[in-house]
Enzyme design. Structure first.
Site, mmCIF file in Angstrom:
data_model
loop_
_atom_site.group_PDB
_atom_site.id
_atom_site.type_symbol
_atom_site.label_atom_id
_atom_site.label_comp_id
_atom_site.label_asym_id
_atom_site.label_seq_id
_atom_site.Cartn_x
_atom_site.Cartn_y
_atom_site.Cartn_z
ATOM 1 N N ASP A 26 61.921 -2.883 7.649
ATOM 2 C CA ASP A 26 62.492 -2.027 6.606
ATOM 3 C C ASP A 26 62.978 -0.720 7.221
ATOM 4 O O ASP A 26 62.532 -0.324 8.311
ATOM 5 C CB ASP A 26 61.423 -1.705 5.546
HETATM 6 N N1 URA Z 1 56.532 -6.000 6.066
HETATM 7 C C1 URA Z 1 57.069 -5.019 5.317
HETATM 8 O O1 URA Z 1 56.700 -4.818 4.179
HETATM 9 N N2 URA Z 1 58.034 -4.270 5.875
HETATM 10 C C2 URA Z 1 58.463 -4.426 7.144
HETATM 11 O O2 URA Z 1 59.338 -3.696 7.602
HETATM 12 C C3 URA Z 1 57.879 -5.462 7.908
HETATM 13 C C4 URA Z 1 56.905 -6.236 7.345
#
Ligand code: URA
Length: 243
Positions: free
Chosen positions: A109
């Site tokens: 993310d």
């Molecule tokens: N899980 C998440 O919630 N976000 C990420 O960036 C990676 C794994």
């Protein structure tokens, strides 16, 4: 191991990020490119790049069929190849690690930090990301409230997300207890917002998230956020370990 394949000299230069196609042709015709010490002025000359020594303006070209880069992603960048409006993780690559076809193998993310592998090897990325391979991804996270044996047990049994999706069993460890504990979680899937949604399923929010390893590949502690480096062959193999 990839089979040796003959390729046009101009395409070899382009594939290594050494020049654009037009520049490559100009440089070759101008005699700036040598093959085993002899100038080669034919852009269409076919060569096996791993079986000869190519140099550009006297500088040896280090041929790599594929490139594998380890990045310590900072927050605020998109984990995609390109975006018309926003900066992406590829913008962090220094000139010597730029070439066509690179993409982040798997997404974090925008606000997640840590280990991202960037490559132009689609087969490798597929093997790394395929849920069937069950490659373990480890994260550290700061959580909005205390977690203990109950949450550890729920994750170990496989929690259910808000839409009913069942997650595979995941190992949760508390590294630092408190109102905002630091935890480590190991998962073998890569669903959208997976870790955040797993914690939401037990009534907690993820306040900070960092990926620290993929398979047997651990984020190099010498890389500061925003820094990257080429991976060695042993590290590529480590990614695919089931560790
Ligand atoms: N899980 C998440 O919630 N976000 C990420 O960036 C990676 C794994």
């Amino acid at each position: 191991m990839a089979e040796a394949m003959a390729e046009r000299l101009d395409k070899i230069l382009v594939s290594q990020g050494a020049a654009t196609r037009r520049e490559a042709q100009r440089l070759i015709r101008a005699g700036k490119v040598t093959v085993d010490g002899e100038a080669c002025r034919d852009p269409a000359r076919k060569l096996e790049p791993e079986g000869c020594a190519i140099a550009l303006s006297g500088q040896p070209l280090r041929y790599r069929r594929h490139l594998y880069v380890m990045l310590n992603k900072p927050a605020g960048l998109l984990c995609v190849s390109r975006d018309p409006r926003a900066a992406t993780v590829l913008d962090l690559l220094p000139p010597e690690l730029r070439r066509q076809g690179l993409f982040p193998a798997g997404r974090l993310d925008k606000d997640t930090v840590g280990l991202v592998v960037i490559t132009d090897d689609g087969d490798f990325a597929h093997r790394m990301l395929s849920p069937r391979k069950e490659i373990v991804k480890r994260y550290q996270a700061v959580i909005s409230g205390p977690v203990g044996p109950e949450e550890i047990g729920i994750f170990a049994a496989g929690t259910s997300l808000e839409d009913g999706t069942r997650c595979r069993p995941a190992a949760l460890r508390v590294l630092k207890e408190g109102e905002r504990p630091l935890v480590e979680i190991a998962i073998t899937e890569g669903r959208y917002h997976q870790v955040k949604r797993m914690f939401l399923s037990v009534g907690r929010r993820v306040l900070w998230l960092k990926r620290i390893s993929i398979g047997g590949l651990v984020l190099d502690p010498r890389l500061k956020e925003g820094e990257c480096r080429e991976m060695g062959p042993g590290e590529c193999e480590a990614v695919l370990e089931k560790a």
